[in-house]
Design an enzyme around this catalytic site. Structure first.
Site, PDB file in Angstrom:
ATOM      1  N   HIS A 182      -6.619  -4.916  11.300  1.00 41.48           N
ATOM      2  CA  HIS A 182      -5.641  -5.411  10.325  1.00 41.48           C
ATOM      3  C   HIS A 182      -4.249  -4.911  10.723  1.00 41.48           C
ATOM      4  CE1 HIS A 182      -4.200  -6.831   6.461  1.00 41.48           C
ATOM      5  NE2 HIS A 182      -3.739  -5.642   6.164  1.00 41.48           N
ATOM      6  N   HIS A 231       0.811  -1.224   0.000  1.00 40.81           N
ATOM      7  CA  HIS A 231       0.000   0.000   0.000  1.00 40.81           C
ATOM      8  C   HIS A 231       0.844   1.273   0.000  1.00 40.81           C
ATOM      9  CE1 HIS A 231      -3.964  -1.998   0.889  1.00 40.81           C
ATOM     10  NE2 HIS A 231      -3.105  -2.963   1.129  1.00 40.81           N
TER      11      HIS A 231
END
Length: 259
Positions: free
Chosen positions: A112, A61
């Site tokens: 997460h 990411h």
């Protein structure tokens, strides 16, 4: 006028490209690889990359952030609780930011990762949610850092958003997630219909996103932990009476990890 497209990256990542077609400026969400973004900019030389929005610190990411920032001088926004390359603005829960004339609310969604954030644009007509790896189409992210209680709370916050909110997550996991959802709720007609639709889309080379909160509430087992049939399957999986919604969630997540 806002247009949103997905730039594929790696095996199954999507980099969301937000385009202000009036002013020919754009923003990207979670560019794990700079190459797809630079390729798009090369094909659109009269456009400028103004902003980079990051949800969490995982390399798929953030891997392209430094190169994109250096190449374009785009402003880099990211979670305050995590280390983000080239981040200029550190964001906390409840912050409101403006990107290309659009206001986004920052929602802290640990689970997460501990500092994971989501970006919510609360346009009454067309609300948008960029949720990284917290809420997936028909699923949710693995618990790499947080607890089941944290993730259940985070998902509950997202589930409470308006039903017509567009859900833009960052992986093409939908079919895999739906197979698990079908195992949890084999008699859910909405899941069966979604399996058929997404199977057809993928066969045609189409992506399965965005979703909506309404669709997730009907087909995502991790948002359906209060359903009796879901609890019964969770109890069956770990041979316990999972008394709380977060305990049901924990059982489902454990099952999905091994599915």
């Amino acid at each position: 006028m806002l247009q949103i497209d997905a730039l594929p990256a790696f095996n199954d990542n999507y980099i969301w490209l937000l385009q202000d077609t009036t002013h020919k400026r754009c923003a990207v969400v979670d560019p794990g690889d700079a190459a797809p973004v630079l390729a798009w900019l090369a094909l659109h030389p009269d456009w400028a990359l103004s902003d980079i929005l990051i949800t969490h610190h995982h390399f798929d990411h953030v891997g392209g952030v430094a190169q994109l920032h250096e190449h374009t001088s785009a402003k880099v926004w990211g979670p305050a609780l995590e280390t983000i390359p080239a981040r200029q603005v550190a964001l906390n829960d409840g912050d409101r930011i403006e990107v290309m004339g659009l206001e986004f609310k920052v929602i802290l969604v640990p689970g997460h990762t501990l500092g994971h954030i989501a970006y919510y644009h609360d346009d009454p007509a067309a609300p948008l949610l960029f949720c990284g790896d917290t809420l997936f189409a028909a699923g949710c992210g693995r618990l790499f850092e947080g607890t089941p209680e944290q993730m259940h709370h985070s998902l509950s916050r997202l589930a409470a958003l308006p039903a017509h909110t567009g859900v833009y997550c960052t992986h093409e996991y939908t079919l895999s997630n739906l197979r698990f959802a079908r195992a949890v709720e084999p008699n859910n007609p909405d899941i069966a219909a979604r399996v058929d639709q997404v199977t057809q889309w993928r066969a045609e080379g189409r992506i399965s996103l965005p979703s909506t909160i309404a669709l997730e509430l009907r087909t995502n087992p991790f948002l359906r932990v209060n359903e009796t049939s879901v609890k019964e399957k969770a109890d069956e999986w770990n041979s316990l009476d999972n008394a709380s919604p977060s305990a049901v969630f924990a059982s489902l997540r454990s099952w999905k990890d091994k599915f």
